[in-house]
Design a protein around this motif. Structure first.
Motif, PDB file in Angstrom:
ATOM      1  N   ASN A   5      -2.746   5.218  -5.461  1.00 45.74           N
ATOM      2  CA  ASN A   5      -4.002   5.966  -5.549  1.00 45.74           C
ATOM      3  C   ASN A   5      -5.179   4.983  -5.454  1.00 45.74           C
ATOM      4  OD1 ASN A   5      -5.566   8.276  -5.657  1.00 45.74           O
ATOM      5  ND2 ASN A   5      -5.684   8.282  -7.892  1.00 45.74           N
ATOM      6  N   TYR A   6      -5.075   4.143  -4.435  1.00 42.87           N
ATOM      7  CA  TYR A   6      -6.027   3.046  -4.224  1.00 42.87           C
ATOM      8  C   TYR A   6      -6.835   3.286  -2.951  1.00 42.87           C
ATOM      9  CZ  TYR A   6      -7.605  -1.608  -2.776  1.00 42.87           C
ATOM     10  OH  TYR A   6      -8.360  -2.666  -2.355  1.00 42.87           O
ATOM     11  N   GLY A   7      -8.116   2.932  -2.992  1.00 38.93           N
ATOM     12  CA  GLY A   7      -8.954   2.885  -1.807  1.00 38.93           C
ATOM     13  C   GLY A   7      -9.936   1.742  -2.015  1.00 38.93           C
ATOM     14  N   SER A   8     -10.137   0.931  -0.986  1.00 41.67           N
ATOM     15  CA  SER A   8     -10.928  -0.279  -1.181  1.00 41.67           C
ATOM     16  C   SER A   8     -12.417   0.008  -1.351  1.00 41.67           C
ATOM     17  CB  SER A   8     -10.706  -1.242  -0.020  1.00 41.67           C
ATOM     18  OG  SER A   8     -11.235  -2.492  -0.331  1.00 41.67           O
ATOM     19  N   TYR A  39       0.866  -1.185   0.000  1.00 43.33           N
ATOM     20  CA  TYR A  39       0.000   0.000   0.000  1.00 43.33           C
ATOM     21  C   TYR A  39       0.894   1.223   0.000  1.00 43.33           C
ATOM     22  CZ  TYR A  39      -4.564   2.176   1.122  1.00 43.33           C
ATOM     23  OH  TYR A  39      -5.749   2.862   1.099  1.00 43.33           O
ATOM     24  N   ALA A  40       1.064   1.839  -1.183  1.00 42.33           N
ATOM     25  CA  ALA A  40       2.024   2.933  -1.344  1.00 42.33           C
ATOM     26  C   ALA A  40       1.370   4.301  -1.217  1.00 42.33           C
ATOM     27  CB  ALA A  40       2.725   2.820  -2.692  1.00 42.33           C
ATOM     28  N   PHE A  41       0.170   4.465  -1.759  1.00 40.40           N
ATOM     29  CA  PHE A  41      -0.451   5.797  -1.758  1.00 40.40           C
ATOM     30  C   PHE A  41      -1.957   5.621  -1.797  1.00 40.40           C
ATOM     31  CE2 PHE A  41      -1.876   9.860  -3.509  1.00 40.40           C
ATOM     32  CZ  PHE A  41      -1.048  10.771  -2.865  1.00 40.40           C
ATOM     33  N   SER A  42      -2.630   6.132  -0.763  1.00 41.66           N
ATOM     34  CA  SER A  42      -4.076   5.956  -0.699  1.00 41.66           C
ATOM     35  C   SER A  42      -4.769   7.178  -1.303  1.00 41.66           C
ATOM     36  CB  SER A  42      -4.525   5.756   0.742  1.00 41.66           C
ATOM     37  OG  SER A  42      -4.693   6.998   1.374  1.00 41.66           O
ATOM     38  N   THR A  43      -6.037   6.996  -1.613  1.00 42.31           N
ATOM     39  CA  THR A  43      -6.820   8.112  -2.144  1.00 42.31           C
ATOM     40  C   THR A  43      -6.909   9.243  -1.107  1.00 42.31           C
ATOM     41  OG1 THR A  43      -8.762   6.825  -1.461  1.00 42.31           O
ATOM     42  CG2 THR A  43      -8.200   6.777  -3.786  1.00 42.31           C
ATOM     43  N   MET A  88      -2.699  -1.700  -8.587  1.00 39.78           N
ATOM     44  CA  MET A  88      -4.137  -1.530  -8.320  1.00 39.78           C
ATOM     45  C   MET A  88      -4.352  -0.061  -7.981  1.00 39.78           C
ATOM     46  SD  MET A  88      -5.174  -4.653  -5.754  1.00 39.78           S
ATOM     47  CE  MET A  88      -4.296  -3.986  -4.339  1.00 39.78           C
ATOM     48  N   GLY A  89      -5.422   0.522  -8.483  1.00 43.21           N
ATOM     49  CA  GLY A  89      -5.733   1.911  -8.151  1.00 43.21           C
ATOM     50  C   GLY A  89      -5.943   2.736  -9.398  1.00 43.21           C
ATOM     51  N   ASP A  90      -6.396   3.962  -9.198  1.00 43.73           N
ATOM     52  CA  ASP A  90      -6.676   4.852 -10.320  1.00 43.73           C
ATOM     53  C   ASP A  90      -5.419   5.638 -10.669  1.00 43.73           C
ATOM     54  OD1 ASP A  90      -7.670   6.515 -12.228  1.00 43.73           O
ATOM     55  OD2 ASP A  90      -9.029   7.620 -10.897  1.00 43.73           O
ATOM     56  N   THR A  91      -4.603   5.069 -11.578  1.00 40.98           N
ATOM     57  CA  THR A  91      -3.340   5.740 -11.923  1.00 40.98           C
ATOM     58  C   THR A  91      -3.558   6.886 -12.916  1.00 40.98           C
ATOM     59  OG1 THR A  91      -2.965   4.035 -13.601  1.00 40.98           O
ATOM     60  CG2 THR A  91      -1.886   3.720 -11.471  1.00 40.98           C
ATOM     61  N   THR A  92      -4.771   6.984 -13.478  1.00 42.91           N
ATOM     62  CA  THR A  92      -5.007   8.039 -14.475  1.00 42.91           C
ATOM     63  C   THR A  92      -4.956   9.432 -13.851  1.00 42.91           C
ATOM     64  OG1 THR A  92      -7.422   8.026 -14.191  1.00 42.91           O
ATOM     65  CG2 THR A  92      -6.502   6.484 -15.799  1.00 42.91           C
ATOM     66  N   ARG A 140      -4.946  -0.707  12.408  1.00 40.59           N
ATOM     67  CA  ARG A 140      -6.088  -0.333  11.557  1.00 40.59           C
ATOM     68  C   ARG A 140      -5.861  -0.875  10.154  1.00 40.59           C
ATOM     69  NH1 ARG A 140      -4.974   4.544  14.099  1.00 40.59           N
ATOM     70  NH2 ARG A 140      -3.743   5.290  12.340  1.00 40.59           N
ATOM     71  N   ILE A 141      -6.952  -0.938   9.376  1.00 39.96           N
ATOM     72  CA  ILE A 141      -6.888  -1.439   8.005  1.00 39.96           C
ATOM     73  C   ILE A 141      -6.823  -0.288   6.997  1.00 39.96           C
ATOM     74  CG2 ILE A 141      -8.091  -2.853   6.274  1.00 39.96           C
ATOM     75  CD1 ILE A 141      -6.925  -4.423   8.684  1.00 39.96           C
ATOM     76  N   SER A 142      -7.371   0.870   7.361  1.00 37.36           N
ATOM     77  CA  SER A 142      -7.275   2.074   6.533  1.00 37.36           C
ATOM     78  C   SER A 142      -7.664   1.871   5.068  1.00 37.36           C
ATOM     79  CB  SER A 142      -5.869   2.673   6.626  1.00 37.36           C
ATOM     80  OG  SER A 142      -5.544   2.980   7.958  1.00 37.36           O
ATOM     81  N   ASN A 143      -8.797   1.167   4.872  1.00 38.65           N
ATOM     82  CA  ASN A 143      -9.358   1.084   3.514  1.00 38.65           C
ATOM     83  C   ASN A 143      -8.485   0.305   2.530  1.00 38.65           C
ATOM     84  OD1 ASN A 143     -11.538   1.648   1.812  1.00 38.65           O
ATOM     85  ND2 ASN A 143     -10.749   3.640   1.161  1.00 38.65           N
ATOM     86  N   PHE A 144      -7.770  -0.709   3.046  1.00 41.41           N
ATOM     87  CA  PHE A 144      -6.892  -1.519   2.187  1.00 41.41           C
ATOM     88  C   PHE A 144      -7.475  -2.918   1.978  1.00 41.41           C
ATOM     89  CE2 PHE A 144      -2.641  -3.810   1.553  1.00 41.41           C
ATOM     90  CZ  PHE A 144      -2.535  -3.422   0.240  1.00 41.41           C
ATOM     91  N   MET A 145      -7.798  -3.274   0.771  1.00 37.59           N
ATOM     92  CA  MET A 145      -8.221  -4.624   0.368  1.00 37.59           C
ATOM     93  C   MET A 145      -9.287  -5.214   1.293  1.00 37.59           C
ATOM     94  SD  MET A 145      -4.558  -6.185  -1.029  1.00 37.59           S
ATOM     95  CE  MET A 145      -5.249  -7.240  -2.307  1.00 37.59           C
TER      96      MET A 145
END
Ligand code: V0D
Length: 254
Positions: free
Chosen positions: A146-149, A70-74, A112-116, A205-210
């Motif tokens: 740029n991922y959020g589950s 998990y590198a970068f969250s939304t 995984m994530g919105d790389t656009t 915490r899980i912080s919106n990961f998978m």
């Protein structure tokens, strides 16, 4: 011998026949690592990127099949723009030096994530790395960028609803597999669900990961900040994982 950490070689040994196939890691604590050293937060991110390389190689050498990071969250867009700008350079710097090593170790990059919504140069570095490692059939290095589950699940529900609307899908035939097949982890196939989720830096915490994929994962929270995590830390987490009794909600034999 004089380390405060447990010496893995003296503990119960790693069982190489029971290495978790998919390990996911929430890489937390870069800012705190830097703060403790009176360094700017970005120094923690820089060191954290080095740790990504170390842990990638350690996981690959242990026979892990998928390593999700998990590198970068939304949510990370809310940070100061100077920090966000720095973070966006990291995939470029990561791949500019590391792609040959990845290819040599047969590691395939996925995202995984919105790389656009990432800067053009960052997208190019990521897409080039995906292409350059497309023929590798060893470990998959799966970056959540740029991922959020919840966003991932929302997109899946929209896609499924539109397939129903188009008459391609009968609601009666929607199964758990249908959901899995529409998530961003779908390309991982039967390896999509992590066996082990590790979070560094002491937060539990899980912080919106998978969220969907970790339904049956073992959770491991370690106190080390991400830049201090290394191959031995990974081994300790796996030994701990191997010491647990996995039940999948049912009963299994001793
Ligand atoms: C900073 C700790 C590698 C987490 C690790 C853009 C925070 C170091 C990447 C990376 C970051 C991501 C995708 C990719 C290749 C490399 C990375 C970010 C932050 C956010 F395809 N480290 N890293 N990306 N940090």
């Amino acid at each position: 011998m004089f380390s405060s950490k447990k010496d893995v070689s003296q503990e119960q040994a790693l069982d190489m026949s029971r290495i978790p196939a998919h390990i996911a890691i929430i890489m937390d604590g870069n800012g705190r690592w830097a703060q403790k050293r009176h360094l700017p937060r970005v120094a923690g991110h820089k060191q954290g990127m080095q740790t990504v390389k170390t842990v990638t190689m350690a996981a690959s050498d242990l026979g892990v099949k998928v390593l999700s990071l998990y590198a970068f969250s939304t949510e990370n867009w809310k940070r100061p723009s100077s920090e966000v700008n720095y973070l966006m350079q990291l995939p470029i710097r990561f791949f500019s030096t590391f792609v040959p090593d990845l290819v040599k170790h047969n590691v395939r990059v996925m995202v995984m994530g919105d790389t656009t919504r990432l800067p053009e140069a960052t997208q190019k570095a990521v897409n080039d790395a995906i292409k350059d490692t497309a023929d590798c059939d060893g470990m998959v290095l799966n970056f959540a960028l740029n991922y959020g589950s919840r966003d991932e699940i929302t997109r899946a529900v929209k896609q499924i609803a539109s397939e129903v609307q188009d008459g391609q899908l009968d609601p009666a035939n929607i199964t758990e597999q249908t959901i899995s097949d529409h998530l961003m982890s779908a390309p991982l196939g039967e390896l999509a669900d992590p066996d082990l989720l590790i979070r560094t830096s002491g937060e539990e915490r899980i912080s919106n990961f998978m969220l969907w994929q970790i339904g049956y994962s073992e959770l491991e929270f370690v106190d080390e900040h991400w830049p201090d995590f290394d191959g031995d830390s990974l081994k300790r987490a796996i030994i701990d994982f191997q010491g647990r009794h996995r039940r999948f909600g049912g009963l299994v034999n001793q």
